[in-house]
Design an enzyme around this catalytic site. Structure first.
Site, PDB file in Angstrom:
ATOM      1  N   GLY A  40      32.832  46.667  40.729  1.00 11.73           N
ATOM      2  CA  GLY A  40      33.069  47.192  39.393  1.00 11.73           C
ATOM      3  C   GLY A  40      31.832  47.451  38.553  1.00 11.73           C
ATOM      4  O   GLY A  40      30.837  48.006  39.013  1.00 11.73           O
ATOM      5  N   TYR A  53      42.795  35.519  27.887  1.00  8.57           N
ATOM      6  CA  TYR A  53      41.642  36.412  28.056  1.00  8.57           C
ATOM      7  C   TYR A  53      41.084  36.855  26.708  1.00  8.57           C
ATOM      8  O   TYR A  53      39.870  36.787  26.472  1.00  8.57           O
ATOM      9  CB  TYR A  53      42.057  37.627  28.890  1.00  8.57           C
ATOM     10  CG  TYR A  53      40.970  38.655  29.063  1.00  8.57           C
ATOM     11  CD1 TYR A  53      39.894  38.408  29.906  1.00  8.57           C
ATOM     12  CD2 TYR A  53      41.025  39.878  28.390  1.00  8.57           C
ATOM     13  CE1 TYR A  53      38.889  39.356  30.072  1.00  8.57           C
ATOM     14  CE2 TYR A  53      40.026  40.825  28.555  1.00  8.57           C
ATOM     15  CZ  TYR A  53      38.965  40.558  29.396  1.00  8.57           C
ATOM     16  OH  TYR A  53      37.974  41.489  29.547  1.00  8.57           O
TER      17      TYR A  53
END
Length: 289
Positions: free
Chosen positions: A14, A151
């Protein structure tokens, strides 16, 4: 030509992978770290294809002892450290009634305390070089999102930590920048545990809302709609090379619009104008708003 010594975390895939290769292609000496170097194959392949060399090292950002050891070793081996890119992170989809507290603690350890540990270990070296800290956050660090409580809480903490640190670091010659991507087409979304979350809430009152969220998330992370890792890497390289890097930068117009719902000070300059005054040695009045 960028001749910086750059340490990047979370480079197995990524954004981290793309940033490591892009920085090396720009001339930087890149120390690319990841928790398990057995997963370095894609990074090595990308570096080979780009014709660049990387210094690949193992680093679990939740291991504070290892963090200090790796940072010190980088300086010992390369002579200095100019840029720290905090990129390592982990998503988590779920909601508090169904999730365990341990899952929340894990999210904080990886996404928040990892950033804190790397920043602490690197700051003395960055003071010596007049360097910079670049941290990959998220639009989820500004706007809380359904079923992303753990998160977003960690990313909100990252944003608060770095926005508070920025004027202090600037006073000793170190710049701090928070990079806020929106949807990015990486393995990150797939690793956020959506399947496990669906299993946990199946048959509960939360199931209809989570089903709707998953449909939204899958549409948002469609490759045609999401940014590519290379797009984020390009923004990070701009920050590394900028004469006066911003405190906060969004990676797309869509990300700007999204955080603009609650954040109008897009580059962080207004907040810094206030908080820098709080620590100015010649301050004569209380600058608190």
């Amino acid at each position: 030509m960028n001749e910086s010594i750059v340490l990047i975390t979370g480079t197995s895939s990524g954004i981290g992978l793309a940033t490591a290769v892009a920085a090396a292609s720009d001339g930087a000496t890149v120390v690319a770290t990841m928790r398990d170097v057995a997963k370095a194959g894609p990074l090595r392949d990308a570096a080979r294809e780009a014709g660049v060399e990387l210094d690949i090292r193992a680093l679990d950002v939740t291991d504070a002892v290892a963090v200090v050891a790796v940072v010190d070793a980088v300086v010992a081996d390369h002579g200095r450290l100019d840029v720290l890119v905090n990129n390592a992170g982990a998503g988590h989809v779920g909601t508090i009634e169904q999730d365990s507290l341990e899952e929340y603690r894990t999210a904080m350890e990886v996404n928040y305390f990892g950033v804190v540990a790397l920043t602490k270990a690197a700051l003395a070296h960055l003071r010596a070089s007049g360097g910079r800290i670049v941290t990959v956050s998220s639009v989820g660090g500004i706007v809380g999102q359904p079923f992303n409580e753990a998160y977003c809480a960690a990313k909100f903490a990252v944003e608060g930590f770095l926005e508070s640190l920025a004027p202090v670091a600037a006073s000793v010659g170190v710049s701090v920048t928070i990079v806020e991507p929106g949807a990015v087409n990486t393995e990150f979304a797939g690793n956020a545990g959506i399947g496990a979350a669906l299993e946990r809430v199946a048959g509960t009152d939360y199931a209809p809302a989570l089903d709707a969220y998953v449909r939204h998330a899958r549409a948002t992370f469609d490759p045609a709609a999401a940014q590519k890792p290379g797009d984020i890497a390009a923004v990070i390289l701009e920050v590394i090379g900028a004469d006066s890097p911003p405190t906060r930068v969004q990676t797309s117009a869509a990300a700007q619009r999204f955080v603009g719902v609650t954040l109008r000070d897009l580059d962080g300059s207004a907040v810094q104008a206030v908080t820098s005054g709080w620590i100015a040695p010649d301050r004569t009045e209380d600058a608190a708003g």
